[in-house]
Design a protein around this motif. Sequence first.
Motif, PDB file in Angstrom:
ATOM      1  N   VAL A  59       0.849  -1.191   0.000  1.00  0.00           N
ATOM      2  CA  VAL A  59       0.000   0.000   0.000  1.00  0.00           C
ATOM      3  C   VAL A  59       0.889   1.247   0.000  1.00  0.00           C
ATOM      4  CG1 VAL A  59      -1.873  -1.180   1.208  1.00  0.00           C
ATOM      5  CG2 VAL A  59      -0.148   0.082   2.533  1.00  0.00           C
ATOM      6  N   PRO A  60       0.344   2.383  -0.425  1.00  0.00           N
ATOM      7  CA  PRO A  60       1.134   3.614  -0.413  1.00  0.00           C
ATOM      8  C   PRO A  60       1.610   3.975   0.987  1.00  0.00           C
ATOM      9  CG  PRO A  60      -0.818   3.887  -1.781  1.00  0.00           C
ATOM     10  CD  PRO A  60      -0.988   2.583  -1.059  1.00  0.00           C
ATOM     11  N   SER A  61       2.875   4.374   1.083  1.00  0.00           N
ATOM     12  CA  SER A  61       3.442   4.802   2.355  1.00  0.00           C
ATOM     13  C   SER A  61       4.435   5.925   2.089  1.00  0.00           C
ATOM     14  CB  SER A  61       4.136   3.641   3.083  1.00  0.00           C
ATOM     15  OG  SER A  61       5.398   3.379   2.493  1.00  0.00           O
ATOM     16  N   LEU A  62       5.037   6.433   3.142  1.00  0.00           N
ATOM     17  CA  LEU A  62       5.970   7.548   3.017  1.00  0.00           C
ATOM     18  C   LEU A  62       7.411   7.056   3.025  1.00  0.00           C
ATOM     19  CD1 LEU A  62       4.174  10.031   5.428  1.00  0.00           C
ATOM     20  CD2 LEU A  62       3.918   9.777   2.955  1.00  0.00           C
ATOM     21  N   MET A  90       8.147   4.400  -4.307  1.00  0.00           N
ATOM     22  CA  MET A  90       6.949   5.022  -3.738  1.00  0.00           C
ATOM     23  C   MET A  90       5.728   4.554  -4.520  1.00  0.00           C
ATOM     24  SD  MET A  90       7.422   7.459  -1.224  1.00  0.00           S
ATOM     25  CE  MET A  90       6.444   8.936  -1.492  1.00  0.00           C
ATOM     26  N   ARG A  91       4.610   4.330  -3.819  1.00  0.00           N
ATOM     27  CA  ARG A  91       3.416   3.805  -4.461  1.00  0.00           C
ATOM     28  C   ARG A  91       2.250   4.773  -4.346  1.00  0.00           C
ATOM     29  NH1 ARG A  91       4.291  -1.206  -6.079  1.00  0.00           N
ATOM     30  NH2 ARG A  91       2.203  -1.135  -6.983  1.00  0.00           N
ATOM     31  N   SER A  92       1.391   4.713  -5.390  1.00  0.00           N
ATOM     32  CA  SER A  92       0.100   5.390  -5.323  1.00  0.00           C
ATOM     33  C   SER A  92      -1.029   4.430  -5.662  1.00  0.00           C
ATOM     34  CB  SER A  92       0.070   6.581  -6.286  1.00  0.00           C
ATOM     35  OG  SER A  92       0.290   6.161  -7.628  1.00  0.00           O
ATOM     36  N   ASP A  93      -0.692   3.133  -5.766  1.00  0.00           N
ATOM     37  CA  ASP A  93      -1.706   2.104  -5.984  1.00  0.00           C
ATOM     38  C   ASP A  93      -1.244   0.807  -5.329  1.00  0.00           C
ATOM     39  OD1 ASP A  93       0.221   1.017  -7.693  1.00  0.00           O
ATOM     40  OD2 ASP A  93      -0.793   1.642  -9.517  1.00  0.00           O
ATOM     41  N   PRO A  94      -2.143  -0.169  -5.173  1.00  0.00           N
ATOM     42  CA  PRO A  94      -1.793  -1.388  -4.437  1.00  0.00           C
ATOM     43  C   PRO A  94      -1.185  -2.468  -5.324  1.00  0.00           C
ATOM     44  CG  PRO A  94      -4.125  -1.410  -4.965  1.00  0.00           C
ATOM     45  CD  PRO A  94      -3.586  -0.110  -5.495  1.00  0.00           C
ATOM     46  N   ALA A  95      -0.587  -3.465  -4.675  1.00  0.00           N
ATOM     47  CA  ALA A  95      -0.106  -4.679  -5.335  1.00  0.00           C
ATOM     48  C   ALA A  95      -0.076  -5.771  -4.275  1.00  0.00           C
ATOM     49  CB  ALA A  95       1.272  -4.465  -5.946  1.00  0.00           C
ATOM     50  N   MET A  96      -0.004  -7.017  -4.720  1.00  0.00           N
ATOM     51  CA  MET A  96       0.038  -8.145  -3.797  1.00  0.00           C
ATOM     52  C   MET A  96       1.387  -8.847  -3.901  1.00  0.00           C
ATOM     53  SD  MET A  96      -2.788  -8.016  -2.197  1.00  0.00           S
ATOM     54  CE  MET A  96      -2.434  -9.506  -1.247  1.00  0.00           C
ATOM     55  N   THR A 261     -13.619   6.070   2.120  1.00  0.00           N
ATOM     56  CA  THR A 261     -13.717   4.714   1.587  1.00  0.00           C
ATOM     57  C   THR A 261     -13.285   4.669   0.127  1.00  0.00           C
ATOM     58  OG1 THR A 261     -15.493   4.154   3.125  1.00  0.00           O
ATOM     59  CG2 THR A 261     -15.272   2.772   1.180  1.00  0.00           C
ATOM     60  N   ARG A 262     -13.668   5.678  -0.658  1.00  0.00           N
ATOM     61  CA  ARG A 262     -13.239   5.733  -2.059  1.00  0.00           C
ATOM     62  C   ARG A 262     -11.724   5.838  -2.163  1.00  0.00           C
ATOM     63  NH1 ARG A 262     -17.624   9.280  -2.572  1.00  0.00           N
ATOM     64  NH2 ARG A 262     -16.230  11.087  -2.610  1.00  0.00           N
ATOM     65  N   GLU A 263     -11.106   6.643  -1.296  1.00  0.00           N
ATOM     66  CA  GLU A 263      -9.667   6.793  -1.316  1.00  0.00           C
ATOM     67  C   GLU A 263      -8.963   5.488  -0.928  1.00  0.00           C
ATOM     68  OE1 GLU A 263      -7.244   9.983  -1.808  1.00  0.00           O
ATOM     69  OE2 GLU A 263      -8.717   9.282  -3.262  1.00  0.00           O
ATOM     70  N   PHE A 264      -9.499   4.783   0.059  1.00  0.00           N
ATOM     71  CA  PHE A 264      -8.907   3.496   0.442  1.00  0.00           C
ATOM     72  C   PHE A 264      -9.001   2.504  -0.717  1.00  0.00           C
ATOM     73  CE2 PHE A 264      -8.191   5.005   4.530  1.00  0.00           C
ATOM     74  CZ  PHE A 264      -7.664   4.030   5.359  1.00  0.00           C
ATOM     75  N   ARG A 265     -10.124   2.501  -1.414  1.00  0.00           N
ATOM     76  CA  ARG A 265     -10.258   1.596  -2.558  1.00  0.00           C
ATOM     77  C   ARG A 265      -9.270   1.959  -3.668  1.00  0.00           C
ATOM     78  NH1 ARG A 265     -14.418  -1.933  -2.702  1.00  0.00           N
ATOM     79  NH2 ARG A 265     -16.203  -1.630  -1.299  1.00  0.00           N
ATOM     80  N   ALA A 266      -9.083   3.266  -3.889  1.00  0.00           N
ATOM     81  CA  ALA A 266      -8.179   3.708  -4.953  1.00  0.00           C
ATOM     82  C   ALA A 266      -6.719   3.433  -4.610  1.00  0.00           C
ATOM     83  CB  ALA A 266      -8.391   5.198  -5.219  1.00  0.00           C
ATOM     84  N   LEU A 267      -6.337   3.685  -3.358  1.00  0.00           N
ATOM     85  CA  LEU A 267      -4.932   3.582  -2.971  1.00  0.00           C
ATOM     86  C   LEU A 267      -4.536   2.188  -2.494  1.00  0.00           C
ATOM     87  CD1 LEU A 267      -4.604   6.974  -1.048  1.00  0.00           C
ATOM     88  CD2 LEU A 267      -3.725   6.447  -3.316  1.00  0.00           C
ATOM     89  N   ALA A 268      -5.470   1.477  -1.846  1.00  0.00           N
ATOM     90  CA  ALA A 268      -5.141   0.166  -1.273  1.00  0.00           C
ATOM     91  C   ALA A 268      -5.904  -0.987  -1.909  1.00  0.00           C
ATOM     92  CB  ALA A 268      -5.401   0.168   0.233  1.00  0.00           C
ATOM     93  N   GLY A 269      -6.927  -0.675  -2.693  1.00  0.00           N
ATOM     94  CA  GLY A 269      -7.672  -1.721  -3.387  1.00  0.00           C
ATOM     95  C   GLY A 269      -8.783  -2.359  -2.595  1.00  0.00           C
ATOM     96  N   VAL A 270      -8.973  -1.958  -1.329  1.00  0.00           N
ATOM     97  CA  VAL A 270      -9.989  -2.555  -0.467  1.00  0.00           C
ATOM     98  C   VAL A 270     -10.583  -1.470   0.436  1.00  0.00           C
ATOM     99  CG1 VAL A 270      -9.019  -4.893  -0.419  1.00  0.00           C
ATOM    100  CG2 VAL A 270      -8.214  -3.188   1.216  1.00  0.00           C
TER     101      VAL A 270
END
Length: 278
Positions: A59-62, A90-96, A261-270
């Motif tokens: 997930v996105p972090s600093l 640096m991330r702005s979207d999720p991955a597994m 919630t929309r931001e969590f879905r966009a940045l973390a996928g859930v």
Amino acid sequence: MVGRRSRAAQRGFVVEQIRRGQGPIEARHGVPGRALAGQVLSYRGYRNERGGLARLRLVPSLRLNLDFSVGVRPWLADSGTVPAGAVYGMRSDPAMLVRSEGEGVLVELTPPGAYTLLGVPMWELANLVVDVADVLGPRAEQLVERLGETPGWRARLALLDNALAVRAEVGPRPAPQVVGAWHQLCRSDGHIPIAQLADEVGWTRRHLLTRFREQIGLTPKTVARVIRFQRALQLLQQPGIRPSVGGVAQVTGYSDQAHLTREFRALAGVTPARLTGA
């Protein structure tokens, strides 16, 4: 578990599944030397015994991470095996990410510190996992080999610290205006307007965007989103009685619970509930 999960989220990893192997999951922590102050945040040695498995959500972090794996390499769900020495940008979207049996060392870097230690435009690494040899050259491959041959956590961490200290002496320095803008964003919890940020460092907005993206990896606006996301995530993961999602949205600058919630879905996928295990 909540405390460990929160710290992992700050590093950019959220544990979704753990399967213990034939032995304990081991972790060893190390503090960087003075030469790396402000650049390296920590070292973390890890070991997962045979048959173990960890499924992690990126997930996105600093922070940026260097990951040196010994034994079975981790793999990304959408792109295959991760190199033995890897740079997590640096991330702005999720991955597994799936980590199996084996061991290694995770190095946490500040974005300004990563610019000095890696010596490449940070935007080239954004949302990617890159072979450290593609960034640092053949010496990085030799470092990965030496880590695998070196017994004991203390010796491995010392080897890494010495190698990074050499990089710190010769690497490029981020512009003071970029560092100042980075700290302003962090101090304001991502709430300072970008136009005001540009005025305070004495640059045009366009010039700030270009240099910031080069030396941090993401634009100031995206970093502000990540800061607010991380702040909300930490509040939702705090021990004891957790605040409501609506309450966290209010104190972290989201217009309402639906916006968070929309931001969590966009940045973390859930959703927040899924990410925090609530």
